[in-house]
Write an enzyme that holds these catalytic residues in place. Sequence first.
Site, PDB file in Angstrom:
ATOM      1  N   GLU A 116       0.862  -1.182   0.000  1.00 49.00           N
ATOM      2  CA  GLU A 116       0.000   0.000   0.000  1.00 49.00           C
ATOM      3  C   GLU A 116       0.897   1.230   0.000  1.00 49.00           C
ATOM      4  O   GLU A 116       2.104   1.130   0.236  1.00 49.00           O
ATOM      5  CB  GLU A 116      -0.931  -0.022   1.209  1.00 49.00           C
ATOM      6  CG  GLU A 116      -2.020  -1.077   1.044  1.00 49.00           C
ATOM      7  CD  GLU A 116      -3.019  -1.083   2.171  1.00 49.00           C
ATOM      8  OE1 GLU A 116      -4.189  -0.841   1.899  1.00 49.00           O
ATOM      9  OE2 GLU A 116      -2.636  -1.323   3.314  1.00 49.00           O
ATOM     10  N   HIS A 243      -9.549   9.312   2.166  1.00 49.93           N
ATOM     11  CA  HIS A 243      -9.034   8.232   1.318  1.00 49.93           C
ATOM     12  C   HIS A 243      -9.141   8.720  -0.119  1.00 49.93           C
ATOM     13  O   HIS A 243     -10.170   9.255  -0.517  1.00 49.93           O
ATOM     14  CB  HIS A 243      -9.843   6.955   1.515  1.00 49.93           C
ATOM     15  CG  HIS A 243      -9.143   5.740   1.009  1.00 49.93           C
ATOM     16  ND1 HIS A 243      -8.999   5.485  -0.338  1.00 49.93           N
ATOM     17  CD2 HIS A 243      -8.509   4.736   1.665  1.00 49.93           C
ATOM     18  CE1 HIS A 243      -8.315   4.355  -0.488  1.00 49.93           C
ATOM     19  NE2 HIS A 243      -8.003   3.881   0.716  1.00 49.93           N
ATOM     20  N   ARG A 290      -1.413   9.194   1.292  1.00 48.84           N
ATOM     21  CA  ARG A 290      -2.821   9.469   0.992  1.00 48.84           C
ATOM     22  C   ARG A 290      -3.172  10.935   0.874  1.00 48.84           C
ATOM     23  O   ARG A 290      -3.990  11.320   0.055  1.00 48.84           O
ATOM     24  CB  ARG A 290      -3.680   8.939   2.140  1.00 48.84           C
ATOM     25  CG  ARG A 290      -3.778   7.506   2.096  1.00 48.84           C
ATOM     26  CD  ARG A 290      -4.779   7.033   3.072  1.00 48.84           C
ATOM     27  NE  ARG A 290      -4.748   5.599   2.885  1.00 48.84           N
ATOM     28  CZ  ARG A 290      -5.280   4.731   3.681  1.00 48.84           C
ATOM     29  NH1 ARG A 290      -5.925   5.152   4.747  1.00 48.84           N
ATOM     30  NH2 ARG A 290      -5.202   3.463   3.439  1.00 48.84           N
ATOM     31  N   HIS A 353     -12.224   9.347   5.639  1.00 52.29           N
ATOM     32  CA  HIS A 353     -11.921   7.930   5.862  1.00 52.29           C
ATOM     33  C   HIS A 353     -11.542   7.627   7.306  1.00 52.29           C
ATOM     34  O   HIS A 353     -12.049   6.688   7.897  1.00 52.29           O
ATOM     35  CB  HIS A 353     -10.777   7.549   4.919  1.00 52.29           C
ATOM     36  CG  HIS A 353     -10.396   6.109   4.956  1.00 52.29           C
ATOM     37  ND1 HIS A 353     -11.288   5.108   4.679  1.00 52.29           N
ATOM     38  CD2 HIS A 353      -9.200   5.495   5.228  1.00 52.29           C
ATOM     39  CE1 HIS A 353     -10.679   3.928   4.774  1.00 52.29           C
ATOM     40  NE2 HIS A 353      -9.414   4.148   5.119  1.00 52.29           N
ATOM     41  N   ARG A 388      -2.227   9.134   8.735  1.00 55.79           N
ATOM     42  CA  ARG A 388      -2.025   7.725   9.072  1.00 55.79           C
ATOM     43  C   ARG A 388      -1.484   6.920   7.890  1.00 55.79           C
ATOM     44  O   ARG A 388      -1.960   7.053   6.754  1.00 55.79           O
ATOM     45  CB  ARG A 388      -3.368   7.129   9.503  1.00 55.79           C
ATOM     46  CG  ARG A 388      -3.307   5.674   9.900  1.00 55.79           C
ATOM     47  CD  ARG A 388      -4.667   5.202  10.358  1.00 55.79           C
ATOM     48  NE  ARG A 388      -5.625   5.234   9.283  1.00 55.79           N
ATOM     49  CZ  ARG A 388      -5.841   4.228   8.437  1.00 55.79           C
ATOM     50  NH1 ARG A 388      -5.161   3.107   8.571  1.00 55.79           N
ATOM     51  NH2 ARG A 388      -6.721   4.331   7.480  1.00 55.79           N
TER      52      ARG A 388
END
Length: 521
Positions: A116, A243, A290, A353, A388
Amino acid sequence: MRRTFDVIVLGSGISGLTAAIILREKGLNVVVVTKEKEIAETNTNRAQGGIIAKKNGDSFADLRDDILKAGGGYNRIDAVELLAEKGPGFVFDFLIDKIGVDFSKTAGGELDYTEEAAHSTRRVLHYEDRTGDKIERKLIAYCQKIGVEILTEFTAVDLITNEHHSDDIQELYEEREVMGVYALNNASGEVFTFFSHHVILATGGIGNLYQHTTNLPSATGDGLSMAYRAGAEIINAEFVQFHPTSFFHKDIKRFLISESLRGEGARLVNSSGEEFMINYAPNLKDLAPRDVVSRAIYEEMGKVGAEYMLLEIAPFYQGSEPLKKRFSKIHETCLKGGIDISKEAIPIVPAAHYFCGGVKVDLKGRSSLKNLYAIGEVSCTGVHGANRLASTSLLEGLLWAKFTADEITEKERKINKNRFAKIPDWQEPEHIEDFDPLLLVQDWKAIQMTMWNYAGIIRTQKGLMRAKADLEYYSHRIFKFYKTARLDKTIIELRNAVINASIIVNAALRNTKSSGCHFIK
Ligand code: SIN
């Protein structure tokens, strides 16, 4: 109705159920309370990507550094180190060996690790794209096996504290402490008085405060708001993570399109079919953090006034399983909207998100209020800093559940029952007024639009000031209405939502420097 427990856990996601299991196995009288009909109706259940847990080929230092880098230097360093050191091992010991979660395997029978954004190595365990669902169901089954009491359809109204609620004046001169929860039985409308020696908030996030979100509709931040009213410290509330990719469809509610698609090769393209991440993050491109990717999509949409951008997976897929199996849930959901991801690009928009701020807790899950703990998304351990890193949230929820349960069992302390006796039952308002449900719908929409437009992906001081003023007006109206309303789940959630929206906007106004997912233009 009055009942007394050793520990009340509010919320039935990964952190709440894990804490309850550990406490129950240590012999404590623990209850899990959820406002939902289904125990599994949680954000955990919706988590697709996975959970970090690699034994070989990863290192404590690499994981720590990736989390710190994504968090923009805002992280609590010892919390990050604790997670990097203890987290992966606990996934094996607890989730795999004890609870029996089976993650996806390669053709050779090895655990399959996915990638990711902003991870320096492939270290994310998953079960197809239904990781949270798999974990949640196994945890529920284990809770049922060992007899954890779970109360569904009970909506927590307020935390009970000695200073706010006791009839004994002497309590005013004592340290403030939490003694339980008033909770509404959704079906009967009765508010129960639940006492406990410890309360653990595991109530999840705030996504539903925003017009577009990957969260479930009841992610209204109830625990955050209750803790705030009780006087607990809240920190980092400006850091709301968006997100980059949720499914854009006019008839289907926003649905997460996991970052692991990009981890397995997918690329973002604009309406002319051009890849654009190279212009925003030349090195990491589609696998940039992100916040960077969300802003890039937002800006690309703004350039041409588009409502969505596109994510192409089919031509670039690198995974080991067939695409339709690896992303079975996404494939199934997009197909309902007429998009076959094995052939076509997916229309996507960024969506609220994850809440990186929350109730401030220490390395043992303790909040600033005596007897009150917070774990999972409602808490702020400092692990996530300003942004995060993907697939750290299930891990943080799991691990802090353990730390908190250990702390409670080690230092078991009891509140004298004579003090509980001085707490009155919930008082209904003298004059109850009926209300028009349409007014609530309107208030909800107003809050969600305000937050999306003024406290969203790109913020300005002017926009935030406007949000503050609008929210003050909505709060005034909602509080007035709350005082005379017959309590139900929707009204409780709306009151919590408007309080939380103000907490976020005020924090965003106070922090004039852009960092991570708090971006001020
Ligand atoms: C995703 O699958 O993209 C979500 C994972 C996460 O938010 O950690």
